[in-house]
Design an enzyme around this catalytic site. Sequence first.
Site, PDB file in Angstrom:
ATOM      1  N   GLU A 250      -1.032   5.759   3.705  1.00 25.57           N
ATOM      2  CA  GLU A 250      -1.159   4.665   2.866  1.00 25.57           C
ATOM      3  C   GLU A 250      -0.386   4.166   2.036  1.00 25.57           C
ATOM      4  O   GLU A 250       0.179   4.859   1.302  1.00 25.57           O
ATOM      5  CB  GLU A 250      -2.688   4.634   2.544  1.00 25.57           C
ATOM      6  N   ASP A 324      -6.127  -0.802   7.213  1.00 28.00           N
ATOM      7  CA  ASP A 324      -6.598  -2.156   6.808  1.00 28.00           C
ATOM      8  C   ASP A 324      -6.695  -2.858   7.928  1.00 28.00           C
ATOM      9  O   ASP A 324      -6.714  -4.272   7.888  1.00 28.00           O
ATOM     10  CB  ASP A 324      -5.841  -2.687   5.682  1.00 28.00           C
TER      11      ASP A 324
END
Length: 495
Positions: A250, A324
């Site tokens: 991430e 996401d």
Amino acid sequence: MTFRRLRPGPSARAARPRPAPRRLLLAAGTVLALLLLCLGALPTGSQAAAATQPCDIYAAAASPCVAAHSTVRALYSGYDGPLYQVTRASDGATRDIGLLAAGGYANAAAQDSFCAATSCTITRIYDQSPRHNDLTVEPAGTAGAADRPAQATALPLVAGGHKAYGVLITPGTGYRHTDASGVAVGDQPESMYMVTSGTHVNGGCCFDYGNAEHTISDTGNGHMDAVYIGTRCHNPPCTGAGPWVAADLENGLYQGSGNNPANRGNATPFVTALLKNNGRTAFALKGGDARSGALSTWWDGALPSGGYTPMHLEGSIVMGTGGDNSNASAGSFYEGVMTSGYSTDAADAAVQANIVAAGYSGGSDGTSGRTISAPGGTCVDVDGDDIGVDHAAVQLWQCQPAAVDQHWTHDADNSLRTLGRCLDIMGNATAAGTKVQLWDCNGVGGQKWVQQPDGSLRNPQSGRCLDTPSGATANGTRLQIWDCNGSAAQQFGLT
């Protein structure tokens, strides 16, 4: 249409400290035992079930699978359930596609029969582990709208001498299981690998398989732990043009804890990409040709600083996108597993031997069909970067060998197919000047194309030929049907 580049890159093994003689001997013994377990009863040309498969190997090494996904083969020797589900465009009916035999290969003929004269999409990829972490089409996230399912016939291949289909990920395609059972959370250790392609890649974010956020949003550094392959260089300079196996942790695709020039990339048609993370201090990356040889270790060391020590995992599973739902990626997925615990190097080596013995071959990037040469030295192409949705314009574009949407199959029913859909006359019309498009295969007359001796492609229903308006040859010229006249504007060659 974006320009696609394919540059092969050499592989290399990163230097590592030489182990003490006793540790080396023990490690060699463990590798030998697992390799013998793996190689003792591998599938041959018949459909006899294998005595051991990747999840059997990991279980024996005390790092059992908590997720096992494949559209190609069983990942447990005793598995005899469905691999994936397809949904038919013509009537919305679904069919589970299983195996030819327990522990064996996919029954591709069942898909072909069910999807005959129409198009199908892959709407579920079953988890073969007891955790039942099935992957379904990913809903909208903070970085992308709801995804599309992959076209079921877009990625044909051969494995173990048997026809099978992979999952062709194009921008806007992705799968997910939110809040999966048994997958690492917090700073728990885990390992994962996927068999993918080093030739169907791009630099879009992010072709991942692994641990992701529960909320389909970026919740911060260390909230993802997924193996990635692509040409995106997060910490330059990177060696060569890629693609590289990296860890999506991430807000960073890490080839190491920072810049790592030892990672030389994996550009082979079939790639084993492996990541393991102890959750607190260290991670390792490995990659290799899924058809032959051993894995190269690209990194085995510290996690990056800045919120990754320890990790903050949330325990969902993603395939084909970022955490996401960043869904601008391209990739090919054949199989992948996630484990509970940090796998041993011996187990990793035995799994790679099993993958090699599985016999992956054939198309690995969706370009196994034929190009259709067109006026002006161009190719017949679909608008967009290998997306291929219904209503997509069919046009001329400069020929690009790695473009999936420039490779077509001319099937026995006279349809021309790419990306799992058919070359179609809009509205099934017959009037001169009607534009052509991509549409779900449905067997109508507006999807029939017969090559003529003069090089034209004639549609029997209308009696007209595929044509470029006024003989134009510029990129983006929309194709149509027109009275057959033998002109240069109607010369299309299946090559």
